[in-house]
Write a protein that holds these residues in place. Sequence first.
Motif, PDB file in Angstrom:
ATOM      1  N   THR A 190       0.815  -1.217   0.000  1.00 15.46           N
ATOM      2  CA  THR A 190       0.000   0.000   0.000  1.00 15.46           C
ATOM      3  C   THR A 190       0.846   1.262   0.000  1.00 15.46           C
ATOM      4  N   GLY A 191       1.863   1.296   0.857  1.00 16.50           N
ATOM      5  CA  GLY A 191       2.708   2.491   0.935  1.00 16.50           C
ATOM      6  C   GLY A 191       3.475   2.738  -0.343  1.00 16.50           C
ATOM      7  N   ALA A 192       4.029   1.678  -0.919  1.00 17.89           N
ATOM      8  CA  ALA A 192       4.790   1.829  -2.163  1.00 17.89           C
ATOM      9  C   ALA A 192       3.887   2.283  -3.307  1.00 17.89           C
ATOM     10  N   SER A 193       2.662   1.740  -3.365  1.00 16.68           N
ATOM     11  CA  SER A 193       1.723   2.135  -4.427  1.00 16.68           C
ATOM     12  C   SER A 193       1.297   3.588  -4.265  1.00 16.68           C
ATOM     13  N   ARG A 194       1.110   4.039  -3.013  1.00 22.59           N
ATOM     14  CA  ARG A 194       0.734   5.430  -2.782  1.00 22.59           C
ATOM     15  C   ARG A 194       1.841   6.370  -3.236  1.00 22.59           C
ATOM     16  N   ARG A 195       3.074   6.033  -2.901  1.00 23.18           N
ATOM     17  CA  ARG A 195       4.196   6.879  -3.323  1.00 23.18           C
ATOM     18  C   ARG A 195       4.333   6.888  -4.842  1.00 23.18           C
ATOM     19  N   LEU A 196       4.039   5.772  -5.455  1.00 25.01           N
ATOM     20  CA  LEU A 196       4.116   5.688  -6.916  1.00 25.01           C
ATOM     21  C   LEU A 196       3.068   6.595  -7.567  1.00 25.01           C
ATOM     22  N   ARG A 197       1.878   6.596  -7.019  1.00 23.88           N
ATOM     23  CA  ARG A 197       0.814   7.448  -7.571  1.00 23.88           C
ATOM     24  C   ARG A 197       1.145   8.926  -7.393  1.00 23.88           C
ATOM     25  N   ASN A 198       1.812   9.265  -6.308  1.00 26.08           N
ATOM     26  CA  ASN A 198       2.189  10.659  -6.072  1.00 26.08           C
ATOM     27  C   ASN A 198       3.197  11.164  -7.094  1.00 26.08           C
ATOM     28  N   THR A 199       3.885  10.259  -7.756  1.00 26.77           N
ATOM     29  CA  THR A 199       4.859  10.645  -8.793  1.00 26.77           C
ATOM     30  C   THR A 199       4.267  10.593 -10.197  1.00 26.77           C
ATOM     31  N   GLY A 200       2.928  10.384 -10.295  1.00 24.35           N
ATOM     32  CA  GLY A 200       2.281  10.361 -11.607  1.00 24.35           C
ATOM     33  C   GLY A 200       2.332   9.014 -12.291  1.00 24.35           C
ATOM     34  N   LYS A 201       2.513   7.949 -11.523  1.00 25.76           N
ATOM     35  CA  LYS A 201       2.555   6.595 -12.078  1.00 25.76           C
ATOM     36  C   LYS A 201       1.370   5.785 -11.550  1.00 25.76           C
ATOM     37  N   THR A 202       1.032   4.727 -12.261  1.00 21.10           N
ATOM     38  CA  THR A 202      -0.035   3.828 -11.845  1.00 21.10           C
ATOM     39  C   THR A 202       0.519   2.418 -11.689  1.00 21.10           C
ATOM     40  N   PRO A 203       0.348   1.795 -10.531  1.00 18.48           N
ATOM     41  CA  PRO A 203       0.813   0.421 -10.351  1.00 18.48           C
ATOM     42  C   PRO A 203      -0.085  -0.565 -11.084  1.00 18.48           C
ATOM     43  N   GLY A 204       0.509  -1.678 -11.518  1.00 23.41           N
ATOM     44  CA  GLY A 204      -0.259  -2.698 -12.215  1.00 23.41           C
ATOM     45  C   GLY A 204       0.418  -4.045 -12.122  1.00 23.41           C
ATOM     46  N   ILE A 205      -0.175  -5.025 -12.779  1.00 24.34           N
ATOM     47  CA  ILE A 205       0.360  -6.375 -12.791  1.00 24.34           C
ATOM     48  C   ILE A 205       0.031  -7.041 -14.119  1.00 24.34           C
ATOM     49  N   VAL A 206       0.930  -7.917 -14.554  1.00 27.39           N
ATOM     50  CA  VAL A 206       0.719  -8.733 -15.748  1.00 27.39           C
ATOM     51  C   VAL A 206       0.794 -10.190 -15.323  1.00 27.39           C
ATOM     52  N   TYR A 207      -0.191 -10.990 -15.721  1.00 25.57           N
ATOM     53  CA  TYR A 207      -0.190 -12.391 -15.311  1.00 25.57           C
ATOM     54  C   TYR A 207      -0.679 -13.254 -16.462  1.00 25.57           C
ATOM     55  N   GLY A 208      -0.656 -14.569 -16.248  1.00 27.88           N
ATOM     56  CA  GLY A 208      -1.147 -15.503 -17.250  1.00 27.88           C
ATOM     57  C   GLY A 208      -0.046 -15.972 -18.190  1.00 27.88           C
ATOM     58  N   GLY A 209      -0.418 -16.864 -19.090  1.00 26.32           N
ATOM     59  CA  GLY A 209       0.553 -17.410 -20.029  1.00 26.32           C
ATOM     60  C   GLY A 209       1.544 -18.331 -19.334  1.00 26.32           C
ATOM     61  N   SER A 210       2.738 -18.417 -19.886  1.00 25.85           N
ATOM     62  CA  SER A 210       3.763 -19.301 -19.330  1.00 25.85           C
ATOM     63  C   SER A 210       4.665 -18.605 -18.318  1.00 25.85           C
ATOM     64  N   GLY A 211       4.555 -17.287 -18.205  1.00 21.93           N
ATOM     65  CA  GLY A 211       5.415 -16.536 -17.300  1.00 21.93           C
ATOM     66  C   GLY A 211       4.793 -16.336 -15.930  1.00 21.93           C
ATOM     67  N   GLU A 212       5.618 -15.899 -14.998  1.00 17.25           N
ATOM     68  CA  GLU A 212       5.161 -15.587 -13.649  1.00 17.25           C
ATOM     69  C   GLU A 212       4.499 -14.206 -13.625  1.00 17.25           C
ATOM     70  N   PRO A 213       3.610 -13.971 -12.685  1.00 13.34           N
ATOM     71  CA  PRO A 213       3.037 -12.626 -12.545  1.00 13.34           C
ATOM     72  C   PRO A 213       4.143 -11.590 -12.335  1.00 13.34           C
ATOM     73  N   GLN A 214       4.000 -10.444 -13.002  1.00 13.84           N
ATOM     74  CA  GLN A 214       5.046  -9.423 -12.950  1.00 13.84           C
ATOM     75  C   GLN A 214       4.443  -8.073 -12.588  1.00 13.84           C
ATOM     76  N   LEU A 215       5.074  -7.402 -11.628  1.00 14.86           N
ATOM     77  CA  LEU A 215       4.623  -6.074 -11.222  1.00 14.86           C
ATOM     78  C   LEU A 215       5.107  -5.045 -12.223  1.00 14.86           C
ATOM     79  N   ILE A 216       4.216  -4.121 -12.601  1.00 17.08           N
ATOM     80  CA  ILE A 216       4.565  -3.083 -13.574  1.00 17.08           C
ATOM     81  C   ILE A 216       4.053  -1.735 -13.085  1.00 17.08           C
ATOM     82  N   GLU A 217       4.502  -0.692 -13.752  1.00 22.88           N
ATOM     83  CA  GLU A 217       3.985   0.658 -13.533  1.00 22.88           C
ATOM     84  C   GLU A 217       3.857   1.346 -14.877  1.00 22.88           C
TER      85      GLU A 217
END
Length: 224
Positions: free
Chosen positions: A13-40
């Motif tokens: 929660t804290g990291a996502s809040r700080r990310l939003r304050n810098t004009g970024k949006t947190p997200g995630i990519v999942y599915g397929g053959s790869g592992e879930p990956q955190l993105i912004e």
Amino acid sequence: MKFVAFERAKQGTGASRRLRNTGKTPGIVYGGSGEPQLIELDHNALWHALKKEAFHSTILDMELNGKEGKVLLRDVQVHPFKPMVLHIDFQRVDAKTRLHMKVPLHYVKADESQAVKFENCVVNQVMSELDISCFPGDLPEFIEVDLSSLKKGMSLHLNDVTLPKGVTAVTRGKPNPVLVSVVVVGGEEAAAGAEGAEAAPAAAAPAADAKAAPKADAKPAKKK
């Protein structure tokens, strides 16, 4: 459509809040053959992309760490009253795996139909999107539905529409749901009622005048 994402190292929660304050949006990519990956993602670019219908219903090209991959938008969390995207989810696309998606329905040529043009009717859209199953290569951006053949009293069902090649409708409970129905505008009945209402006072007017006439002609009584 293409967009650029960046790898995100921290979560919580804290990291996502700080990310939003810098004009970024947190997200995630999942599915397929790869592992879930955190993105912004850049928030402003994402906000404008979300206003486009194609961003919600087509396969997207995501550039991440210099590599491109095919993904689908799966979930968006938006702030309840601020114009802010809180979080976004994407799913990797496998060309050999069938997709389960909702695609918008585009209704066209309703104004050319007999129901609208000559029979004083309006077209009531019961469904605005359709649940479908298909392979990624067959995924349509939208499904166009021609309404030019509608007549008074008709309803257009799913079986009346020709779906794009490779696309199968997914229905639950109702195998042939109604897409649109034709409704008669109440103007005709209202007009008839208004004419009747006008005719009634007109017919009653002579009777009222007849009662009033003797009073007008009567002479005042002489005082004794």
